[in-house]
Design a protein around this motif. Structure first.
Motif, PDB file in Angstrom:
ATOM      1  N   ILE A 288     -64.949  72.355  22.143  1.00 36.17           N
ATOM      2  CA  ILE A 288     -65.678  71.376  21.335  1.00 36.17           C
ATOM      3  C   ILE A 288     -64.977  71.144  20.003  1.00 36.17           C
ATOM      4  N   ASP A 289     -65.335  70.043  19.363  1.00 32.82           N
ATOM      5  CA  ASP A 289     -65.017  69.825  17.961  1.00 32.82           C
ATOM      6  C   ASP A 289     -66.066  70.605  17.161  1.00 32.82           C
ATOM      7  N   PRO A 290     -65.672  71.599  16.373  1.00 34.46           N
ATOM      8  CA  PRO A 290     -66.680  72.430  15.713  1.00 34.46           C
ATOM      9  C   PRO A 290     -67.468  71.726  14.616  1.00 34.46           C
ATOM     10  N   ALA A 294     -68.852  67.754  19.589  1.00 34.45           N
ATOM     11  CA  ALA A 294     -68.441  66.809  20.614  1.00 34.45           C
ATOM     12  C   ALA A 294     -67.469  67.480  21.574  1.00 34.45           C
ATOM     13  N   SER A 295     -67.629  67.210  22.850  1.00 31.82           N
ATOM     14  CA  SER A 295     -66.715  67.735  23.851  1.00 31.82           C
ATOM     15  C   SER A 295     -65.305  67.211  23.601  1.00 31.82           C
ATOM     16  N   ASP A 300     -68.618  61.053  24.181  1.00 29.15           N
ATOM     17  CA  ASP A 300     -70.052  60.840  23.949  1.00 29.15           C
ATOM     18  C   ASP A 300     -70.920  61.972  24.496  1.00 29.15           C
ATOM     19  N   ILE A 301     -70.308  63.146  24.692  1.00 31.27           N
ATOM     20  CA  ILE A 301     -71.036  64.334  25.137  1.00 31.27           C
ATOM     21  C   ILE A 301     -70.805  65.450  24.122  1.00 31.27           C
ATOM     22  N   HIS A 302     -71.876  66.158  23.782  1.00 33.90           N
ATOM     23  CA  HIS A 302     -71.811  67.300  22.883  1.00 33.90           C
ATOM     24  C   HIS A 302     -72.224  68.544  23.666  1.00 33.90           C
ATOM     25  N   VAL A 303     -71.674  69.689  23.287  1.00 33.62           N
ATOM     26  CA  VAL A 303     -72.017  70.949  23.959  1.00 33.62           C
ATOM     27  C   VAL A 303     -72.381  71.974  22.889  1.00 33.62           C
ATOM     28  N   ALA A 330     -75.246  65.798  13.248  1.00 36.44           N
ATOM     29  CA  ALA A 330     -73.997  65.073  13.489  1.00 36.44           C
ATOM     30  C   ALA A 330     -74.253  63.802  14.300  1.00 36.44           C
ATOM     31  N   ILE A 331     -75.135  63.892  15.288  1.00 36.43           N
ATOM     32  CA  ILE A 331     -75.441  62.719  16.111  1.00 36.43           C
ATOM     33  C   ILE A 331     -76.156  61.655  15.292  1.00 36.43           C
TER      34      ILE A 331
END
Length: 410
Positions: A288-290, A294-295, A300-303, A330-331
């Motif tokens: 992910i982007d810390p 975001a994946s 457009d997917i976050h984990v 963040a979203i």
């Protein structure tokens, strides 16, 4: 956005048409916290929480259930309050994600379209890595690493064991969910055995040489349990390489064991939906982007939570909850065309080694390069603390649990 589903669907508060739809898959500490914070930050946002189970069973403090110190109902929470806050809650499994079409498929075949998707699926057990330990094995050799029926099965096996028997706990290498949990489990099982089956023992077969807060655990074991707990480390031949469920045998590089109770905790990976979405890499976890969660593999997917590769931040309930809140922020910033703030995540966890005896570990984490790193040294309970402090921390753990679950589930 109406959803036709044969599973349970909670009613949601009527509101004006939202500008965007965010779907959160997974209703644990991370997913539940994220869904609530999304609605709080923007009441016009359309938020759907997808979770396969109508009741969440908490892993934190579940080792007390195994040791007959706590009832499983104290670990269980519903999604009623989250639904009443305006989050659409769909109690059904997500079975597929089409990242190109921005669509989630549910178990009944219906689909949800999304603008942003948050994956918080927790862990899955990797049944391909330990010879003999397949999907059927937990019925005989429970892992009890997803709280619920497995927790109760391990408790029943220990209660049925004859005085003089051995409980083996097989611990995998990192990364794993809540790294100190197996050692807390060994402690509380020893507490139960000392009171009810004093000729019995606990044997830890470990795929690691060292573990979190090791000196504090070992000090407590010496003070409370004498020689009742034995640990064989990786370099001593403690790594479990295979099991024979029918024979009840555990195989290590240096010898075999046939305990009366076998608690096998296998290696782990991100929950299955993460791989189906294309968000998991060759490690089985999700890069992910810390800053935004975001994946790095799927747009457009976050984990969040245990499923992501977080670097220095542990896979724990408190960490997942902190990530859920930061991801929601963040979203919301992204949807408002604003730059996200760099998150600072704090987390604390407690280990209870006996009633009235606990200690803690706290950390502060920020993005550093591609991962999270500690920005301050971890604060752990001192080794020379008096028993009064251990008792105070044990009491604080219960307050911490109530705060944690209240913050996630209302």
């Amino acid at each position: 956005m109406a959803v036709t589903t044969s599973a349970v669907a909670y009613p949601h508060v009527l509101r004006a048409k939202a500008s965007a739809h965010v779907v959160v898959i997974g209703g644990g500490f991370g997913g539940a916290s994220c869904a609530r914070r999304l609605r709080w930050a923007n009441p016009n946002l359309d938020v759907t929480l997808v979770e396969a189970n109508p009741t969440f069973t908490s892993c934190p403090l579940s080792n007390e259930v195994i040791a007959s110190l706590r009832d499983i109902t104290a670990q269980q929470f519903t999604y009623d309050k989250i639904a009443n806050e305006g989050v659409r809650v769909i109690v059904q499994a997500a079975t597929a994600v089409d990242a190109h079409a921005h669509k989630v498929t549910l178990a009944d075949g219906s689909a949800l379209s999304y603008d942003r998707l948050v994956l918080s699926p927790g862990i899955d057990l990797d049944f391909t890595t330990l010879q003999g330990y397949d999907e059927t094995a937990p019925a005989r050799m429970p892992h009890a690493y997803k709280a619920g029926e497995q927790t109760l099965l391990l408790r029943r096996q220990i209660e049925a064991m004859e005085n003089g028997g051995t409980v083996v706990i097989a611990v995998p290498a990192n990364p794993m969910r809540c790294p100190p949990a197996p050692y807390e489990r060994a402690s509380l099982i020893a507490h139960y055995l000392k009171a009810n089956k004093p000729r019995s023992k606990v044997l830890i077969l470990d795929a690691k040489d060292t573990f979190s807060q090791q000196k504090l655990f070992e000090q407590a074991w010496d003070q409370l349990y004498g020689g009742m707990i034995e640990r064989i480390s990786l370099s001593q031949g403690g790594r479990v390489t295979a099991v024979d469920v029918t024979a009840g045998t555990i195989v290590t590089e240096f010898g075999n064991y046939n305990p009366q109770v076998a608690n096998i905790i296998p290696p782990q990976k991100a929950g299955r939906i993460a791989a189906l979405a294309g968000a998991a890499d060759h490690t089985g976890w999700c890069p992910i982007d810390p800053v935004t969660f975001a994946s790095k593999l799927v747009p457009d997917i976050h984990v969040i939570g245990d499923a992501c590769l977080g670097g220095g931040i542990p896979k724990s309930a408190a960490a997942a909850q902190a990530q859920g809140k930061a991801c929601a922020a963040a979203i919301v910033a992204h949807l408002a065309s604003k730059a996200p703030e760099t998150p600072t995540l704090t987390g604390i966890c407690y280990n209870i080694v006996a009633p009235g005896y606990g200690f803690s570990l706290a950390g502060v984490y920020q993005p550093k390069g591609e991962i999270f790193a500690e920005v301050e040294g971890s604060r752990t309970s001192p080794l020379d603390a008096p028993r009064e402090m251990r008792a105070k921390e044990a009491a604080t753990a219960e307050t911490w649990f109530k705060t944690l679950t209240g913050d996630a589930f209302g």
